[in-house]
Design a protein around this motif. Structure first.
Motif, PDB file in Angstrom:
ATOM      1  N   MET A 133       0.999  -0.878  -0.051  1.00  0.00           N
ATOM      2  CA  MET A 133      -0.168   0.105  -0.190  1.00  0.00           C
ATOM      3  C   MET A 133       0.866   1.017   0.015  1.00  0.00           C
ATOM      4  O   MET A 133       0.756   2.257  -0.633  1.00  0.00           O
ATOM      5  N   GLY A 134       2.044   1.317   0.625  1.00  0.00           N
ATOM      6  CA  GLY A 134       2.544   2.644   0.408  1.00  0.00           C
ATOM      7  C   GLY A 134       3.175   2.693  -0.546  1.00  0.00           C
ATOM      8  O   GLY A 134       3.342   3.802  -1.074  1.00  0.00           O
ATOM      9  N   ASP A 135       3.503   1.488  -1.636  1.00  0.00           N
ATOM     10  CA  ASP A 135       4.221   1.941  -3.165  1.00  0.00           C
ATOM     11  C   ASP A 135       2.666   2.447  -3.748  1.00  0.00           C
ATOM     12  O   ASP A 135       2.928   3.549  -4.897  1.00  0.00           O
ATOM     13  N   LEU A 136       1.929   2.101  -3.501  1.00  0.00           N
ATOM     14  CA  LEU A 136       0.218   2.855  -4.531  1.00  0.00           C
ATOM     15  C   LEU A 136       0.059   4.334  -3.620  1.00  0.00           C
ATOM     16  O   LEU A 136       0.167   4.954  -4.469  1.00  0.00           O
ATOM     17  N   SER A 137       0.698   4.285  -2.432  1.00  0.00           N
ATOM     18  CA  SER A 137       0.167   5.170  -2.108  1.00  0.00           C
ATOM     19  C   SER A 137       0.973   6.858  -2.298  1.00  0.00           C
ATOM     20  O   SER A 137       0.909   7.607  -2.941  1.00  0.00           O
ATOM     21  N   SER A 138       1.962   5.938  -2.626  1.00  0.00           N
ATOM     22  CA  SER A 138       3.423   7.004  -2.644  1.00  0.00           C
ATOM     23  C   SER A 138       3.021   7.694  -4.208  1.00  0.00           C
ATOM     24  O   SER A 138       4.347   8.729  -4.545  1.00  0.00           O
ATOM     25  N   ALA A 139       2.648   6.610  -4.744  1.00  0.00           N
ATOM     26  CA  ALA A 139       2.575   6.895  -6.621  1.00  0.00           C
ATOM     27  C   ALA A 139       1.250   7.736  -6.978  1.00  0.00           C
ATOM     28  O   ALA A 139       1.553   8.128  -8.033  1.00  0.00           O
ATOM     29  N   GLY A 140       1.043   8.111  -6.055  1.00  0.00           N
ATOM     30  CA  GLY A 140      -0.298   9.269  -5.726  1.00  0.00           C
ATOM     31  C   GLY A 140      -1.126   8.261  -5.725  1.00  0.00           C
ATOM     32  O   GLY A 140      -2.439   9.351  -6.202  1.00  0.00           O
ATOM     33  N   PHE A 141      -2.078   7.099  -5.708  1.00  0.00           N
ATOM     34  CA  PHE A 141      -3.397   6.053  -5.752  1.00  0.00           C
ATOM     35  C   PHE A 141      -4.388   6.878  -4.680  1.00  0.00           C
ATOM     36  O   PHE A 141      -3.113   6.963  -3.100  1.00  0.00           O
ATOM     37  N   LYS A 142      -5.552   7.324  -4.476  1.00  0.00           N
ATOM     38  CA  LYS A 142      -5.808   7.748  -3.299  1.00  0.00           C
ATOM     39  C   LYS A 142      -6.540   6.783  -2.778  1.00  0.00           C
ATOM     40  O   LYS A 142      -7.585   5.372  -3.298  1.00  0.00           O
ATOM     41  N   PHE A 143      -7.019   6.702  -1.450  1.00  0.00           N
ATOM     42  CA  PHE A 143      -7.413   5.631  -0.822  1.00  0.00           C
ATOM     43  C   PHE A 143      -8.295   5.571   0.240  1.00  0.00           C
ATOM     44  O   PHE A 143      -8.523   7.501   1.324  1.00  0.00           O
ATOM     45  N   ALA A 144     -10.008   5.496   0.544  1.00  0.00           N
ATOM     46  CA  ALA A 144     -10.465   6.032   1.954  1.00  0.00           C
ATOM     47  C   ALA A 144     -11.905   4.474   1.601  1.00  0.00           C
ATOM     48  O   ALA A 144     -11.415   3.841   1.164  1.00  0.00           O
ATOM     49  N   ASN A 145     -12.106   5.464   2.666  1.00  0.00           N
ATOM     50  CA  ASN A 145     -13.416   4.195   3.075  1.00  0.00           C
ATOM     51  C   ASN A 145     -14.736   4.168   2.801  1.00  0.00           C
ATOM     52  O   ASN A 145     -15.076   5.572   1.962  1.00  0.00           O
ATOM     53  N   LEU A 146     -15.459   3.049   2.275  1.00  0.00           N
ATOM     54  CA  LEU A 146     -16.696   3.565   1.472  1.00  0.00           C
ATOM     55  C   LEU A 146     -18.260   3.728   2.548  1.00  0.00           C
ATOM     56  O   LEU A 146     -17.832   2.654   3.743  1.00  0.00           O
ATOM     57  N   ALA A 147     -18.941   3.592   1.928  1.00  0.00           N
ATOM     58  CA  ALA A 147     -19.861   4.366   3.164  1.00  0.00           C
ATOM     59  C   ALA A 147     -20.170   2.969   3.443  1.00  0.00           C
ATOM     60  O   ALA A 147     -21.152   2.695   4.708  1.00  0.00           O
ATOM     61  N   GLN A 148     -21.362   1.855   2.713  1.00  0.00           N
ATOM     62  CA  GLN A 148     -21.723   1.040   2.285  1.00  0.00           C
ATOM     63  C   GLN A 148     -20.556  -0.833   2.853  1.00  0.00           C
ATOM     64  O   GLN A 148     -19.013  -0.414   2.515  1.00  0.00           O
ATOM     65  N   SER A 149     -21.199  -1.495   3.518  1.00  0.00           N
ATOM     66  CA  SER A 149     -20.545  -2.745   3.826  1.00  0.00           C
ATOM     67  C   SER A 149     -20.717  -3.771   2.534  1.00  0.00           C
ATOM     68  O   SER A 149     -21.447  -3.620   1.804  1.00  0.00           O
ATOM     69  N   LEU A 150     -19.255  -3.965   2.083  1.00  0.00           N
ATOM     70  CA  LEU A 150     -19.281  -4.673   0.772  1.00  0.00           C
ATOM     71  C   LEU A 150     -18.961  -5.641   1.173  1.00  0.00           C
ATOM     72  O   LEU A 150     -19.144  -7.079   0.578  1.00  0.00           O
ATOM     73  N   LEU A 151     -19.167  -6.354   2.295  1.00  0.00           N
ATOM     74  CA  LEU A 151     -18.332  -7.295   3.192  1.00  0.00           C
ATOM     75  C   LEU A 151     -19.068  -8.011   4.258  1.00  0.00           C
ATOM     76  O   LEU A 151     -18.470  -6.864   5.823  1.00  0.00           O
ATOM     77  N   LYS A 152     -19.158  -9.449   4.966  1.00  0.00           N
ATOM     78  CA  LYS A 152     -19.833  -9.677   5.959  1.00  0.00           C
ATOM     79  C   LYS A 152     -19.516 -10.438   6.165  1.00  0.00           C
ATOM     80  O   LYS A 152     -19.014 -11.945   5.298  1.00  0.00           O
ATOM     81  N   PHE A 153     -18.282 -10.959   7.692  1.00  0.00           N
ATOM     82  CA  PHE A 153     -18.187 -12.313   8.199  1.00  0.00           C
ATOM     83  C   PHE A 153     -18.357 -12.281   9.153  1.00  0.00           C
ATOM     84  O   PHE A 153     -18.797 -11.192   9.787  1.00  0.00           O
ATOM     85  N   ARG A 154     -17.882 -13.761   9.769  1.00  0.00           N
ATOM     86  CA  ARG A 154     -18.222 -13.722  11.017  1.00  0.00           C
ATOM     87  C   ARG A 154     -17.038 -14.092  11.732  1.00  0.00           C
ATOM     88  O   ARG A 154     -16.375 -15.273  11.187  1.00  0.00           O
ATOM     89  N   ARG A 155     -16.315 -13.450  13.089  1.00  0.00           N
ATOM     90  CA  ARG A 155     -15.569 -13.712  13.523  1.00  0.00           C
ATOM     91  C   ARG A 155     -15.131 -15.280  14.349  1.00  0.00           C
ATOM     92  O   ARG A 155     -16.393 -15.158  14.980  1.00  0.00           O
ATOM     93  N   VAL A 156     -14.638 -15.733  13.958  1.00  0.00           N
ATOM     94  CA  VAL A 156     -14.407 -16.942  14.728  1.00  0.00           C
ATOM     95  C   VAL A 156     -14.238 -16.924  16.706  1.00  0.00           C
ATOM     96  O   VAL A 156     -13.149 -15.988  16.788  1.00  0.00           O
ATOM     97  N   ASN A 157     -13.766 -17.835  17.504  1.00  0.00           N
ATOM     98  CA  ASN A 157     -13.673 -17.369  18.303  1.00  0.00           C
ATOM     99  C   ASN A 157     -12.129 -17.318  18.953  1.00  0.00           C
ATOM    100  O   ASN A 157     -11.123 -16.942  19.614  1.00  0.00           O
TER     101      ASN A 157
END
Length: 93
Positions: free
Chosen positions: A1-25
């Motif tokens: 991610m550091g390489d992409l960010s330093s190359a000018g790519f932008k990252f952001a959180n999305l408002a909607q959930s795209l993935l739901k998963f259950r954490r096991v103990n």
């Protein structure tokens, strides 16, 4: 991610959930020493690549490594505390 960010790519959180998963103990037991050290190195690589060395970032990298190297019972307690405070914070918004 550091390489992409330093190359000018932008990252952001999305408002909607795209993935739901259950954490096991036992999900917190899956990280081994090698994976934890590699993650730690990746954080420092990214800080260097982005020029984001700061006391806060360095402290966070060491804190995460410390948490990953603790016994599973301590990690489990830390996750429980985190979930508790997160649920309080989310409800208050």
């Amino acid at each position: 991610m550091g390489d992409l960010s330093s190359a000018g790519f932008k990252f952001a959180n999305l408002a909607q959930s795209l993935l739901k998963f259950r954490r096991v103990n036992d999900f917190y037991k899956r990280r081994g020493l090698d994976k934890s050290v590699n993650e730690f190195k990746a954080r420092f690589y990214t800080m260097k690549k982005l020029g984001k060395y700061s006391i806060g970032n360095i402290f966070y990298a060491f804190a995460v490594l410390g948490l990953r190297l603790m016994p599973p019972t301590v990690v489990k307690l830390a996750y429980k505390i985190d979930r508790y405070y997160l649920s309080k914070w989310v409800k208050s918004e």
